[in-house]
Scaffold this motif. Structure first.
Motif, short mmCIF file in Angstrom:
data_model
loop_
_atom_site.label_atom_id
_atom_site.label_comp_id
_atom_site.label_asym_id
_atom_site.label_seq_id
_atom_site.Cartn_x
_atom_site.Cartn_y
_atom_site.Cartn_z
N ALA A 1 0.84 -1.21 0.00
CA ALA A 1 0.00 0.00 0.00
C ALA A 1 0.87 1.25 0.00
O ALA A 1 0.54 2.24 -0.67
N ALA B 1 0.60 4.10 -2.79
CA ALA B 1 0.37 5.49 -2.39
C ALA B 1 1.48 6.40 -2.90
O ALA B 1 1.22 7.53 -3.33
N ASP C 1 -3.84 3.43 8.01
CA ASP C 1 -4.64 4.53 7.46
C ASP C 1 -3.75 5.69 7.02
O ASP C 1 -3.97 6.27 5.95
N VAL D 1 -4.94 -1.80 2.37
CA VAL D 1 -5.07 -1.33 3.75
C VAL D 1 -6.21 -2.06 4.46
O VAL D 1 -6.08 -2.45 5.62
N ASP D 2 -7.32 -2.25 3.76
CA ASP D 2 -8.45 -2.98 4.37
C ASP D 2 -8.03 -4.40 4.74
O ASP D 2 -8.38 -4.90 5.82
N LYS E 1 -5.88 3.95 -6.56
CA LYS E 1 -6.49 4.34 -5.28
C LYS E 1 -7.30 3.17 -4.69
O LYS E 1 -7.24 2.92 -3.48
N ALA E 2 -8.02 2.48 -5.53
CA ALA E 2 -8.80 1.32 -5.07
C ALA E 2 -7.88 0.21 -4.57
O ALA E 2 -8.18 -0.45 -3.56
N ARG F 1 -6.53 1.15 -1.14
CA ARG F 1 -7.59 0.96 -0.13
C ARG F 1 -7.79 -0.51 0.16
O ARG F 1 -7.92 -0.93 1.31
N ARG F 2 -7.80 -1.36 -0.88
CA ARG F 2 -7.97 -2.80 -0.70
C ARG F 2 -6.86 -3.37 0.18
O ARG F 2 -7.10 -4.14 1.11
N ILE G 1 -2.06 5.61 3.37
CA ILE G 1 -2.77 6.00 2.15
C ILE G 1 -3.43 7.38 2.26
O ILE G 1 -3.98 7.86 1.27
N GLU G 2 -3.35 8.00 3.43
CA GLU G 2 -3.91 9.34 3.58
C GLU G 2 -2.83 10.42 3.58
O GLU G 2 -3.16 11.60 3.54
#
Length: 128
Positions: A50, A54, A121, A99-100, A92-93, A96-97, A124-125
Motif C-alpha cells: 500500500a 500510495a 490509514d 489497507v483494508d 487508489k482502489a 484501499r484494498r 494512504i492518507e
C-alpha cells in the motif's frame, strides 16, 4: 515494461519485506504466538505494498513542494507504476484494498492493534 504481477513482486521483496521483518520482530519480542506473528506479517506485507501504491499516486497528484521531492518524476521517466498499470482510480482502489486487508489481519488483536491500524490509514492518507 513490468507487468502488475512483476511490480508487486518487486515491491513485496523491497518495502513490504522490510516492514514484515520489523513488525514480525516486534511481535516476537512481545511474546506473540506463531499465529499472531503470521497475522502481523500479513499486515506488514499489505501495508508495504500500500505504501508503494500510495507513493505512485502521490507522484502524479502532489506538487513538488508538498512532496519535498520532484513530482511526476516517475511519469517523466516512463517508469512502470501502479498508476500507469491501473489508472489513478484503480491505484487508489488497490491502495484501499491493501489497507483494508492489512487491518482485517489485525482483527484478532482487537483494540491492541489501534496503533498499527492508525499507521495503515496514514499510509494512504499521507500528503507526502
Amino acid at each position: 515494461d513490468a507487468t502488475l504481477e512483476e511490480l508487486r513482486w518487486i515491491h513485496t521483496h523491497k518495502t513490504a519485506t522490510l516492514l514484515r521483518v520489523a513488525v514480525a520482530s516486534g511481535a516476537i519480542l512481545a511474546g506473540a504466538t506463531p499465529e499472531e506473528v503470521k497475522a502481523c506479517e500479513k499486515y506488514a506485507l499489505d501495508i508495504g505494498l500500500a505504501f508503494q501504491v500510495a507513493d505512485d499516486i502521490l507522484d502524479v497528484t502532489a506538487s513538488t513542494e508538498d512532496l519535498g521531492k520532484t513530482a511526476a518524476k516517475d511519469l517523466v521517466a516512463d517508469k512502470t507504476t501502479y498508476v500507469k498499470l491501473l489508472g489513478l482510480d484503480g491505484a487508489k482502489a488497490e491502495a484501499r484494498r491493501l489497507v483494508d486487508e492489512a487491518k482485517e489481519a489485525l482483527a484478532p488483536f482487537g483494540d491492541r492493534a489501534a496503533p498499527l491500524i492508525g499507521i495503515a490509514d496514514y499510509i494512504i492518507e499521507r500528503k507526502n
